[in-house]
Design an enzyme around this catalytic site. Structure first.
Site, PDB file in Angstrom:
ATOM      1  N   CYS A   1      67.196  -4.754 -30.648  1.00  9.37           N
ATOM      2  CA  CYS A   1      67.993  -3.727 -31.177  1.00  9.37           C
ATOM      3  C   CYS A   1      66.942  -2.909 -32.139  1.00  9.37           C
ATOM      4  CB  CYS A   1      69.067  -4.442 -32.086  1.00  9.37           C
ATOM      5  SG  CYS A   1      70.473  -3.134 -31.765  1.00  9.37           S
TER       6      CYS A   1
ATOM      7  N   HIS B   1      70.442  -9.090 -28.506  1.00  8.74           N
ATOM      8  CA  HIS B   1      70.312 -10.074 -29.241  1.00  8.74           C
ATOM      9  C   HIS B   1      70.534 -11.523 -29.255  1.00  8.74           C
ATOM     10  CE1 HIS B   1      70.737  -7.134 -33.297  1.00  8.74           C
ATOM     11  NE2 HIS B   1      71.798  -6.206 -32.536  1.00  8.74           N
TER      12      HIS B   1
ATOM     13  N   GLU C   1      69.163 -13.209 -30.431  1.00 11.94           N
ATOM     14  CA  GLU C   1      68.896 -14.785 -31.518  1.00 11.94           C
ATOM     15  C   GLU C   1      70.564 -14.558 -31.908  1.00 11.94           C
ATOM     16  OE1 GLU C   1      69.691 -10.334 -33.353  1.00 11.94           O
ATOM     17  OE2 GLU C   1      68.372 -11.320 -31.428  1.00 11.94           O
TER      18      GLU C   1
END
Length: 213
Positions: free
Chosen positions: A82, A189, A191
């Site tokens: 991002c 994202h 993560e």
């Protein structure tokens, strides 16, 4: 902490803990990076999601901008999610006039391309180099890639119809994951999902880079 390569996570702002956890799950030593001396100790760097203009200013404040540019120019592997994708790009559209770019990827990105925070969404993506079932991609005020240079490999695009059944409209076909050599970037994202396969892909790029050195 893991063994093998040491992978830093730029720890000025953004999803730092989540990236550290995903990297550790991939078997590397994951450490936060806030200072030039810490940057010197890592084999690769992750630039997390966050706010790209804030991160740009903090890179200058913490005297990391030029050292990071120099490491990237020398071939250090990097991964940006991002805001990290925005920072790694050669050029950003709709950015602030004083926003700094790292130039690790020959791409032009558009900030907040999908809209405001309320326009954040999730969908499943097929990502080249990521085996198995589609990856759940979380887009939060995300960029997309407007242009990719000839050496940039496109790894994923937004599907015409999202996994929730909605037509992607103007976002359909937009580039949201790229690789150029040992530099990787995603507009989403990984993560935040608990799926470490994108991080595993990056860690393998880091290992390949070390073997070739």
């Amino acid at each position: 902490m893991g063994s093998g390569p040491t992978v830093g996570v730029l720890a000025l702002q953004g999803d730092v803990r989540e990236h550290l956890a995903a990297l550790t799950a991939c078997g590397v030593r994951a450490v936060p990076v806030r200072r030039p001396l810490e940057l010197d100790t890592v084999d690769a760097l992750v630039l997390p999601g966050g706010e790209s203009t804030t991160m740009s200013r903090l890179l200058e404040t913490f005297e990391l901008l030029e050292p990071l540019r120099a490491r990237l120019a020398k071939g250090m592997p990097a991964y940006g999610s991002c805001a990290g994708m925005i920072l790694l790009a050669r050029e950003v559209l709709d950015g602030r006039p004083d926003q700094q770019q790292l130039g690790g990827l020959d791409i032009v990105v558009r900030r907040n391309a999908f809209g405001r925070q309320v326009d954040s969404f999730e969908t499943d993506l097929h990502i080249d180099g990521v085996p198995g079932e589609p990856t759940r991609a979380v887009f939060i005020r995300a960029p997309w890639v407007e242009q990719a240079g000839p050496e940039v490999e496109v790894l994923a695009r937004v599907p015409q119809v999202t996994s929730s059944g909605h037509d992607a409209g103007a976002a359909a076909g937009r580039i949201v994951a790229v690789r150029q050599g040992s530099v990787l970037a995603t507009a989403f994202h990984p993560e935040l999902t608990g799926d470490a396969r994108v991080h595993a892909l990056f860690c393998e790029l880091v290992r390949e880079n070390l073997r070739a050195a």
